[in-house]
Design an enzyme around this catalytic site. Sequence first.
Site, PDB file in Angstrom:
ATOM      1  N   PHE A  93      52.076  27.018   8.439  1.00  0.00           N
ATOM      2  CA  PHE A  93      50.888  26.326   8.907  1.00  0.00           C
ATOM      3  C   PHE A  93      51.112  24.813   9.059  1.00  0.00           C
ATOM      4  O   PHE A  93      51.048  24.281  10.159  1.00  0.00           O
ATOM      5  CB  PHE A  93      49.704  26.616   7.983  1.00  0.00           C
ATOM      6  CG  PHE A  93      49.228  28.028   8.090  1.00  0.00           C
ATOM      7  CD1 PHE A  93      48.198  28.372   8.952  1.00  0.00           C
ATOM      8  CD2 PHE A  93      49.830  29.043   7.350  1.00  0.00           C
ATOM      9  CE1 PHE A  93      47.771  29.689   9.075  1.00  0.00           C
ATOM     10  CE2 PHE A  93      49.402  30.361   7.460  1.00  0.00           C
ATOM     11  CZ  PHE A  93      48.374  30.680   8.326  1.00  0.00           C
ATOM     12  N   GLU A  94      51.356  24.116   7.972  1.00  0.00           N
ATOM     13  CA  GLU A  94      51.479  22.665   8.059  1.00  0.00           C
ATOM     14  C   GLU A  94      52.544  22.189   7.086  1.00  0.00           C
ATOM     15  O   GLU A  94      52.288  22.033   5.895  1.00  0.00           O
ATOM     16  CB  GLU A  94      50.135  21.993   7.751  1.00  0.00           C
ATOM     17  CG  GLU A  94      50.150  20.493   8.008  1.00  0.00           C
ATOM     18  CD  GLU A  94      48.803  19.853   7.747  1.00  0.00           C
ATOM     19  OE1 GLU A  94      48.241  19.257   8.685  1.00  0.00           O
ATOM     20  OE2 GLU A  94      48.307  19.951   6.611  1.00  0.00           O
ATOM     21  N   GLN A  95      53.728  21.976   7.588  1.00  0.00           N
ATOM     22  CA  GLN A  95      54.790  21.435   6.759  1.00  0.00           C
ATOM     23  C   GLN A  95      55.402  20.221   7.432  1.00  0.00           C
ATOM     24  O   GLN A  95      55.536  20.164   8.659  1.00  0.00           O
ATOM     25  CB  GLN A  95      55.856  22.480   6.449  1.00  0.00           C
ATOM     26  CG  GLN A  95      56.617  23.022   7.647  1.00  0.00           C
ATOM     27  CD  GLN A  95      57.894  23.731   7.221  1.00  0.00           C
ATOM     28  OE1 GLN A  95      58.780  23.122   6.632  1.00  0.00           O
ATOM     29  NE2 GLN A  95      57.995  25.020   7.513  1.00  0.00           N
TER      30      GLN A  95
END
Length: 536
Positions: free
Chosen positions: A373-375
Amino acid sequence: MIRNPILPGFNPDPSICRVGEDYYIATSTFEWYPGVQIHHSRDLVNWTLVRRPLERRSQLDMRGNPDSCGVWAPCLSYADGLFWLVYTDVKRFDGSFKDAHNYIVTASSVEGEWSDPVYVNSSGFDPSLFHDEDGRKWFVNMQWNHRPENHTGAAHNAFDGILLQEWDAGTKRLVGPVKNIFPGTRQGLVEAPHLFRRNGWYYLTTAEGGTGYDHTVTMARSRTIDGPYEAHPDLYLITAKDHPEAPLQRAGHGQYVETPDGEVYHTHLCGRPLAPLRRCTLGRETALQKCVWRDDGWLYLEHGSPVPEVEVPAPAGAVANEKPASVFYDFSEGTLPADFQWLRTPEPERIFSLSAQPGYLTLFGRESIGSWFEQALVARRQEHHDFRAETVIEAEPEVYQQVAGLTYYYNRYKFHALGLTRHEVLGRTLTILSCPGDYPNGNLTFPAGSGVAVGEGPLELAAEVHGNDLQFFWRPAGTDAWQAIGPVLDAGVVSDEGGRGEHNSFTGAFIGLFAFDITGRGRGGDFANFRYTALS
């Protein structure tokens, strides 16, 4: 000569388009953002990355897309004063479904701003748009079959043939009947359709055999666009499937192009395996083969064999420009260097900044290095089997859940990372986090144990890869002696064939910078520079 691969490193599924004297190649980017790489050339020898057109949320949002999903098989074309780009955003990989959504975007110039996407269909992936001589436009894509049966004659149930339907550019929608025009050959797994017209024939090139060592470029032709299509007398225009000794393996998935002087070429993807396990750490790369038309009206590789060659004749006058062995990025320009990409998110301001600390690339620690998702992971492609990467990091982690550093990365199951963190006993430490492809668990290993205490101040980090071997290094910034940390690691894991093996992932290796903070406080690191040096 043209020396293959012309686009080294992860650059698969090449769609080629000529406009006047200019050639453009669009390649897949999968879960890497921005979407689609477009390279430009004037001579088919020297290529420059000029655009990644899918760059905003309205065009592409891949948060949650699994590994090896996202942007598959773009098709680039030019007609009616516009560049047309067709692409798939794949939302699922494992299991019986793919959930593959196809879109079209346009632009008046490749380097300019591209339109918001127009949705087309979701019946399968690898879409292509053909502009016929009469002005009509035709959309083709492979048909995905989630059932254990088919009724088209396709050799593989899931890859259920090539669909054709007319595209109405005025109303921006598909019109008329849908027809399955080609079930493929006995090789099976038919995909990647591209149509072109010559001397009263419609020619259809496809890829078959999957993305591994049985990959092929297959050709068929028909007098009418909706078939029936007869297969090439040799079945395969390009393949190395029966020649394991050939330096370019996994050859398939490409497109035909003519020069202004009437010379003919065909792109294809390829892989360059490393002995002894035949793992392609550079992923699927782009190559180009010289072709000829014979009296039977079929296209053949000029040298007489379907096996692709490393060196092929270039158009007259082409001279190869030598590329620098080392590239240094100091992050002082205020924009991310063109060689770098990040993963999935259309909101890069949440994961990095080039203004928060002027002269530095600041990564904000977000989700783990294995997140879909969000790294915060910003990296560039590996382009050589032997290379070295270096960076300078400033970071003050407070707890072990905050880590920032240098990573050799393929996906969430296949990576090695040298991370600066905080240990309860050792204080600020460097340690190694590895995930050597142990799907489905994705459990980390720690080859350097609890790590090495490094005190305070900026550090220099390095990774050196020689074929299948990776070694990490570090030193306090400004000192002379590099210190190895941890054992020599298996670099070959960071490949298409690593982990679950062939056909289970198909992107390529990146080297770059990462930060995660699973406390949720967003603590990351500042990186002063980055250097990539080819060692062979």
